[in-house]
Scaffold this motif. Sequence first.
Motif, short mmCIF file in Angstrom:
data_model
loop_
_atom_site.label_atom_id
_atom_site.label_comp_id
_atom_site.label_asym_id
_atom_site.label_seq_id
_atom_site.Cartn_x
_atom_site.Cartn_y
_atom_site.Cartn_z
N ALA A 1 0.85 -1.20 0.00
CA ALA A 1 0.00 0.00 0.00
C ALA A 1 0.88 1.25 0.00
O ALA A 1 1.98 1.23 0.55
N THR A 2 0.39 2.33 -0.61
CA THR A 2 1.13 3.60 -0.62
C THR A 2 0.21 4.75 -0.25
O THR A 2 -0.99 4.73 -0.55
N THR A 3 0.77 5.76 0.36
CA THR A 3 0.01 6.95 0.77
C THR A 3 -0.64 7.61 -0.44
O THR A 3 -0.03 7.72 -1.50
N GLY A 4 -1.88 8.03 -0.28
CA GLY A 4 -2.61 8.72 -1.34
C GLY A 4 -3.35 7.80 -2.28
O GLY A 4 -4.20 8.25 -3.05
N GLU A 5 -3.07 6.51 -2.23
CA GLU A 5 -3.70 5.54 -3.12
C GLU A 5 -5.19 5.43 -2.82
O GLU A 5 -5.60 5.40 -1.66
N HIS A 6 -6.01 5.39 -3.88
CA HIS A 6 -7.44 5.21 -3.72
C HIS A 6 -7.70 3.74 -3.40
O HIS A 6 -7.15 2.86 -4.05
N VAL A 7 -8.54 3.49 -2.38
CA VAL A 7 -8.83 2.11 -1.97
C VAL A 7 -10.32 1.88 -1.83
O VAL A 7 -11.10 2.82 -1.65
N LYS A 8 -10.69 0.61 -1.91
CA LYS A 8 -12.06 0.20 -1.68
C LYS A 8 -12.01 -0.98 -0.71
O LYS A 8 -11.25 -1.92 -0.89
N MET A 9 -12.80 -0.90 0.35
CA MET A 9 -12.84 -1.94 1.37
C MET A 9 -14.12 -2.75 1.22
O MET A 9 -15.18 -2.19 0.94
N TYR A 10 -13.99 -4.07 1.44
CA TYR A 10 -15.14 -4.97 1.30
C TYR A 10 -15.31 -5.81 2.56
O TYR A 10 -14.33 -6.16 3.22
#
Length: 194
Positions: A99-108
Amino acid sequence: MTKTLMIVFMGQTLLACSAVGQYHVDKQAEQKADLHFIGIPLLAGAVGSSFPITENYSLTAGHVARIMMLEVKAYNPLCDVALIYQDNHGKSIPQLAPATTGEHVKMYGYNAYTTEPTSSSGAIAAFGWWDKPKQSCYVALSSAGGIQGMSGGPVYTDDGKVVGIFTATHPQRNQTIFVPYQEIARWVSLETRS
């Protein structure tokens, strides 16, 4: 452990994952996360999530594995993560990445109150130590929403890679907390080969 102690422990663990931010019912979560339930349907119980990483193993939050009494291969020594035995034959196995700072993520995951498949989205805001530097888990904070039951679910990037495991919320900051894959990658590799 006495029944009273177990009830207090379970209550404190569940409170660590209070609702924050925005989240919604999302049928895609059924393809991304597995549901774990213990209790009596519609009366009382607990819900948690996990996701496959091999045909025989899944990852989940350590507190989910304990509460759900799942068959555990190993608990991570620093982070709230467990490697569990799970028959994942025929399931899609996601690619794991840092993971990297600023990265767009989606949690499930799954909503503990409705057992509905649930997701949220946001960005990785920062990384930091859970407690003492280099003596505790290195975690990520995200602007994505989260609710009880999503613990143990995967954190995906826009390119379809899993970069972490949802473990808790930070209500004061209105953020979710997850364990980034790079923090447990070596442990996962060792445990899945042994």
